[in-house]
Design a protein around this motif. Structure first.
Motif, PDB file in Angstrom:
ATOM      1  N   ALA A   1      15.916  -0.492 -31.140  1.00 46.03           N
ATOM      2  CA  ALA A   1      15.391  -0.008 -29.861  1.00 46.03           C
ATOM      3  C   ALA A   1      15.883   1.409 -29.606  1.00 46.03           C
ATOM      4  O   ALA A   1      16.935   1.806 -30.127  1.00 46.03           O
ATOM      5  CB  ALA A   1      15.858  -0.923 -28.720  1.00 46.03           C
ATOM      6  N   VAL A   2      15.139   2.143 -28.814  1.00 46.53           N
ATOM      7  CA  VAL A   2      15.587   3.473 -28.393  1.00 46.53           C
ATOM      8  C   VAL A   2      16.573   3.274 -27.244  1.00 46.53           C
ATOM      9  O   VAL A   2      16.262   2.602 -26.256  1.00 46.53           O
ATOM     10  CB  VAL A   2      14.380   4.325 -27.925  1.00 46.53           C
ATOM     11  CG1 VAL A   2      14.846   5.633 -27.307  1.00 46.53           C
ATOM     12  CG2 VAL A   2      13.440   4.594 -29.096  1.00 46.53           C
ATOM     13  N   ILE A   3      17.773   3.831 -27.393  1.00 45.84           N
ATOM     14  CA  ILE A   3      18.811   3.687 -26.360  1.00 45.84           C
ATOM     15  C   ILE A   3      19.015   5.082 -25.754  1.00 45.84           C
ATOM     16  O   ILE A   3      19.568   5.974 -26.422  1.00 45.84           O
ATOM     17  CB  ILE A   3      20.139   3.171 -26.972  1.00 45.84           C
ATOM     18  CG1 ILE A   3      19.923   1.881 -27.783  1.00 45.84           C
ATOM     19  CG2 ILE A   3      21.221   2.996 -25.918  1.00 45.84           C
ATOM     20  CD1 ILE A   3      19.609   0.650 -26.982  1.00 45.84           C
ATOM     21  N   PRO A   4      18.573   5.313 -24.498  1.00 50.71           N
ATOM     22  CA  PRO A   4      18.576   6.680 -23.957  1.00 50.71           C
ATOM     23  C   PRO A   4      19.897   7.458 -24.090  1.00 50.71           C
ATOM     24  O   PRO A   4      19.856   8.616 -24.537  1.00 50.71           O
ATOM     25  CB  PRO A   4      18.151   6.473 -22.500  1.00 50.71           C
ATOM     26  CG  PRO A   4      17.278   5.247 -22.566  1.00 50.71           C
ATOM     27  CD  PRO A   4      17.901   4.358 -23.601  1.00 50.71           C
ATOM     28  N   PRO A   5      21.066   6.899 -23.771  1.00 50.62           N
ATOM     29  CA  PRO A   5      22.268   7.742 -23.900  1.00 50.62           C
ATOM     30  C   PRO A   5      22.547   8.171 -25.344  1.00 50.62           C
ATOM     31  O   PRO A   5      23.098   9.251 -25.584  1.00 50.62           O
ATOM     32  CB  PRO A   5      23.421   6.868 -23.364  1.00 50.62           C
ATOM     33  CG  PRO A   5      22.830   5.618 -22.873  1.00 50.62           C
ATOM     34  CD  PRO A   5      21.378   5.571 -23.216  1.00 50.62           C
ATOM     35  N   GLN A   6      22.138   7.326 -26.318  1.00 46.82           N
ATOM     36  CA  GLN A   6      22.294   7.714 -27.734  1.00 46.82           C
ATOM     37  C   GLN A   6      21.436   8.935 -28.039  1.00 46.82           C
ATOM     38  O   GLN A   6      21.895   9.894 -28.666  1.00 46.82           O
ATOM     39  CB  GLN A   6      21.778   6.587 -28.647  1.00 46.82           C
ATOM     40  CG  GLN A   6      22.788   5.576 -29.059  1.00 46.82           C
ATOM     41  CD  GLN A   6      22.156   4.494 -29.941  1.00 46.82           C
ATOM     42  OE1 GLN A   6      21.015   4.591 -30.396  1.00 46.82           O
ATOM     43  NE2 GLN A   6      22.926   3.450 -30.179  1.00 46.82           N
ATOM     44  N   VAL A   7      20.188   8.867 -27.581  1.00 50.87           N
ATOM     45  CA  VAL A   7      19.251   9.945 -27.882  1.00 50.87           C
ATOM     46  C   VAL A   7      19.732  11.245 -27.237  1.00 50.87           C
ATOM     47  O   VAL A   7      19.733  12.310 -27.855  1.00 50.87           O
ATOM     48  CB  VAL A   7      17.826   9.593 -27.368  1.00 50.87           C
ATOM     49  CG1 VAL A   7      16.844  10.715 -27.683  1.00 50.87           C
ATOM     50  CG2 VAL A   7      17.364   8.286 -27.973  1.00 50.87           C
ATOM     51  N   GLU A   8      20.173  11.129 -25.992  1.00 47.86           N
ATOM     52  CA  GLU A   8      20.608  12.319 -25.262  1.00 47.86           C
ATOM     53  C   GLU A   8      21.824  12.962 -25.943  1.00 47.86           C
ATOM     54  O   GLU A   8      21.872  14.180 -26.134  1.00 47.86           O
ATOM     55  CB  GLU A   8      20.935  11.915 -23.805  1.00 47.86           C
ATOM     56  CG  GLU A   8      21.440  13.010 -22.900  1.00 47.86           C
ATOM     57  CD  GLU A   8      20.445  14.158 -22.684  1.00 47.86           C
ATOM     58  OE1 GLU A   8      19.301  14.069 -23.151  1.00 47.86           O
ATOM     59  OE2 GLU A   8      20.862  15.165 -22.059  1.00 47.86           O
TER      60      GLU A   8
ATOM     61  N   LEU B   1      24.120  17.162 -29.400  1.00 47.70           N
ATOM     62  CA  LEU B   1      24.956  17.508 -30.561  1.00 47.70           C
ATOM     63  C   LEU B   1      24.195  18.379 -31.553  1.00 47.70           C
ATOM     64  O   LEU B   1      24.772  19.292 -32.148  1.00 47.70           O
ATOM     65  CB  LEU B   1      25.453  16.233 -31.266  1.00 47.70           C
ATOM     66  CG  LEU B   1      26.566  15.474 -30.563  1.00 47.70           C
ATOM     67  CD1 LEU B   1      26.854  14.160 -31.287  1.00 47.70           C
ATOM     68  CD2 LEU B   1      27.839  16.321 -30.481  1.00 47.70           C
ATOM     69  N   ALA B   2      22.895  18.104 -31.686  1.00 45.07           N
ATOM     70  CA  ALA B   2      22.078  18.871 -32.641  1.00 45.07           C
ATOM     71  C   ALA B   2      22.072  20.362 -32.287  1.00 45.07           C
ATOM     72  O   ALA B   2      21.862  21.209 -33.149  1.00 45.07           O
ATOM     73  CB  ALA B   2      20.660  18.317 -32.675  1.00 45.07           C
ATOM     74  N   GLN B   3      22.318  20.666 -31.009  1.00 46.26           N
ATOM     75  CA  GLN B   3      22.364  22.088 -30.607  1.00 46.26           C
ATOM     76  C   GLN B   3      23.706  22.724 -30.961  1.00 46.26           C
ATOM     77  O   GLN B   3      23.862  23.937 -30.887  1.00 46.26           O
ATOM     78  CB  GLN B   3      22.122  22.204 -29.093  1.00 46.26           C
ATOM     79  CG  GLN B   3      20.691  21.841 -28.715  1.00 46.26           C
ATOM     80  CD  GLN B   3      20.552  21.432 -27.252  1.00 46.26           C
ATOM     81  OE1 GLN B   3      21.496  21.504 -26.475  1.00 46.26           O
ATOM     82  NE2 GLN B   3      19.362  20.982 -26.888  1.00 46.26           N
ATOM     83  N   LEU B   4      24.684  21.907 -31.288  1.00 43.50           N
ATOM     84  CA  LEU B   4      26.037  22.424 -31.531  1.00 43.50           C
ATOM     85  C   LEU B   4      26.455  22.356 -32.997  1.00 43.50           C
ATOM     86  O   LEU B   4      27.408  23.014 -33.411  1.00 43.50           O
ATOM     87  CB  LEU B   4      27.050  21.622 -30.701  1.00 43.50           C
ATOM     88  CG  LEU B   4      26.881  21.757 -29.183  1.00 43.50           C
ATOM     89  CD1 LEU B   4      27.583  20.626 -28.460  1.00 43.50           C
ATOM     90  CD2 LEU B   4      27.430  23.103 -28.726  1.00 43.50           C
ATOM     91  N   THR B   5      25.775  21.547 -33.770  1.00 43.98           N
ATOM     92  CA  THR B   5      26.150  21.381 -35.179  1.00 43.98           C
ATOM     93  C   THR B   5      25.667  22.574 -35.992  1.00 43.98           C
ATOM     94  O   THR B   5      24.729  23.264 -35.583  1.00 43.98           O
ATOM     95  CB  THR B   5      25.501  20.100 -35.753  1.00 43.98           C
ATOM     96  OG1 THR B   5      24.161  20.042 -35.290  1.00 43.98           O
ATOM     97  CG2 THR B   5      26.248  18.864 -35.336  1.00 43.98           C
ATOM     98  N   PRO B   6      26.302  22.805 -37.165  1.00 44.35           N
ATOM     99  CA  PRO B   6      25.844  23.907 -38.019  1.00 44.35           C
ATOM    100  C   PRO B   6      24.371  23.732 -38.390  1.00 44.35           C
ATOM    101  O   PRO B   6      23.857  22.602 -38.403  1.00 44.35           O
ATOM    102  CB  PRO B   6      26.733  23.777 -39.259  1.00 44.35           C
ATOM    103  CG  PRO B   6      27.909  22.995 -38.830  1.00 44.35           C
ATOM    104  CD  PRO B   6      27.470  22.104 -37.722  1.00 44.35           C
ATOM    105  N   HIS B   7      23.747  24.842 -38.722  1.00 43.09           N
ATOM    106  CA  HIS B   7      22.299  24.923 -38.919  1.00 43.09           C
ATOM    107  C   HIS B   7      21.730  23.786 -39.782  1.00 43.09           C
ATOM    108  O   HIS B   7      22.204  23.529 -40.877  1.00 43.09           O
ATOM    109  CB  HIS B   7      21.966  26.268 -39.569  1.00 43.09           C
ATOM    110  CG  HIS B   7      20.503  26.454 -39.765  1.00 43.09           C
ATOM    111  ND1 HIS B   7      19.641  26.660 -38.708  1.00 43.09           N
ATOM    112  CD2 HIS B   7      19.733  26.403 -40.872  1.00 43.09           C
ATOM    113  CE1 HIS B   7      18.420  26.760 -39.160  1.00 43.09           C
ATOM    114  NE2 HIS B   7      18.440  26.604 -40.474  1.00 43.09           N
ATOM    115  N   GLY B   8      20.710  23.147 -39.270  1.00 46.15           N
ATOM    116  CA  GLY B   8      19.979  22.142 -40.058  1.00 46.15           C
ATOM    117  C   GLY B   8      20.530  20.729 -39.926  1.00 46.15           C
ATOM    118  O   GLY B   8      19.830  19.761 -40.221  1.00 46.15           O
TER     119      GLY B   8
END
Ligand code: PLP
Length: 409
Positions: A89-96, A101-108
């Motif tokens: 299932a999609v769990i909203p706090p996981q997705v958020e 995090l994807a905005q903070l991790t190294p490129h890609g």
């Protein structure tokens, strides 16, 4: 807020029951009985306060029991606890949390598989690297610590911990940390993964030379192996960068996180490129967990992330680290027993003349109300890793207590 104060007899009783009913991993028993924590402070059952210079080992980057983290936990707990296993299932706090995090991790590196702990995240990274490269050889480093489950143990240094549990994973080669030539010899065509902590934690807080991680990156590219960075201890601002790999501009194939990601709740994960992560769908459910990415842990992680960014704790760790290291070097000039001061940001190692000396100093500091710890693979190194929210006053107080402990141990 009231601290629950227990009488000495009640505290003794707790210690005895702990010895009897809770599995022990050392023969020494436990002296501290903590009942409350806030910011950089901990309180024991008899009301004594302690200044925390280790953050539950690099967990409480936003301080203990932060009110915003507690509120996020309460809100999510009222909405929904466990719903279903990961993948259903999609769990909203996981997705958020994953999106942030994807905005903070190294490129890609923008896809995360959430786990409950660091060692589980390492297990997932081992599987993913094997699946992606089709090779099972692993190069790990002397002094490395990656956890205690069988896979993680196989790639952790110190034979004394591995030997009783062998056979472990085959194909693991250990090479000296910070030795690129040795790594070049070890990374053959059979090696699918080189795993390294950007700054070794349990090995005694070792910062590599500037060419080491970029060199490993080049080596992995040339030989077709994955570079896996274990940022379980170094991540989330601890070293003065959001991830320690940013000190050297190195982008791994898999980034492993845990500890501070959950703001004090159990959470971890391994992060990679979307096309690599997609391999976990073949066969379907190639990797699974019941509780990994628990909604309450993710909600706590989101609150903690907001605090780290809003209060600019990463830059703060960088500045405070420089200041603390300066003060420690002054102490080193005064006390011959201090052999070395090293680290980055608020991940600092203080090496003493011997493991016995270190243990005496840590014990004396505890009596004086300062929590320190030694690195488990390097008995002579005291680790200093306070919450990133520590105030200047608390830093001064902690360093004064440390000096007192050195003088009186
Ligand atoms: N990797 C590193 C670098 C660690 O410092 C630790 C824990 O101290 C682990 C892995 C294992 O993480 P956990 O204790 O959450 O399983």
């Amino acid at each position: 807020m009231d601290n629950k104060i227990l009488c000495q007899k009640e505290v003794e009783c707790l210690r005895e029951d702990d010895l009897r009913y809770v599995a022990q991993t050392t023969p020494f028993g436990k002296s501290l009985v903590f009942v409350r924590s806030q910011g950089c402070m901990l309180w024991d059952a008899e009301g004594k306060s302690y200044l925390d210079f280790i953050s539950g080992i690099a967990v409480n980057n936003v301080g203990h029991t932060h009110p915003e983290v507690v509120q996020a936990i309460c809100d999510q707990a009222q909405r929904m606890l466990h719903a279903t296993v990961f993948g259903k299932a999609v769990i909203p706090p996981q997705v958020e949390l994953a999106r942030r995090l994807a905005q903070l991790t190294p490129h890609g590196l923008e896809t995360i598989f959430f786990t409950n702990s660091g060692t589980e995240a390492i297990e997932g990274a081992i599987k993913l690297a094997r699946r992606a490269t089709g090779r099972h050889g692993i190069v790990a480093f002397e002094g490395a610590f990656h956890g205690r489950t069988c896979g993680a143990l196989s790639i952790s240094w110190r034979e004394v911990y591995r030997k009783p549990f062998e056979p472990l994973l085959p194909g693991v080669t250990f090479v000296p940390f910070n030795d690129l030539e040795a790594a070049r010899r070890a990374v053959t065509d059979a090696v699918g993964m080189v795993i390294v902590e950007p700054i070794q934690g349990e090995g005694g807080v070792h910062v590599p030379s500037d060419d080491f991680l970029p060199g490993l990156r080049q080596l992995c590219d040339a030989r077709g192996a994955f570079l896996v960075l274990d940022e379980i201890q170094t991540g989330f601002g601890r070293t003065g960068r959001f991830f320690a790999c940013e000190h050297w501009g190195v982008v791994p194939d898999i980034l492993v996180v845990a500890k501070a990601i959950g703001g004090g709740m159990p959470l971890g994960g391994f992060i990679s490129r979307p096309e690599v992560m997609r391999l976990l769908t073949d066969p379907p459910l190639a990797h699974m967990t019941t509780f990994g990415g628990h909604p309450v842990s993710c909600a706590a992680g989101l609150a903690s992330l907001n605090i780290i960014l809003r209060e600019r704790l990463v830059a703060r760790a960088d500045q405070l680290g420089v200041h603390i290291q300066e003060r420690l070097r002054q102490m080193q000039r005064k006390y011959a027993v201090i052999k070395d001061v090293r680290g980055k940001g608020l991940m600092i190692g203080l090496e003493f003349a011997s493991a016995e000396e270190t243990k005496r100093i840590v014990q004396r500091a505890q009596e004086l109300g300062l929590i320190l710890s030694w690195s488990i693979y390097s008995g002579g190194t005291v680790r200093i890793a306070p919450p990133l929210v520590i105030t200047e006053d608390e830093v001064q107080r902690g360093l004064a207590l440390l000096e007192q402990a050195i003088q009186s141990a």
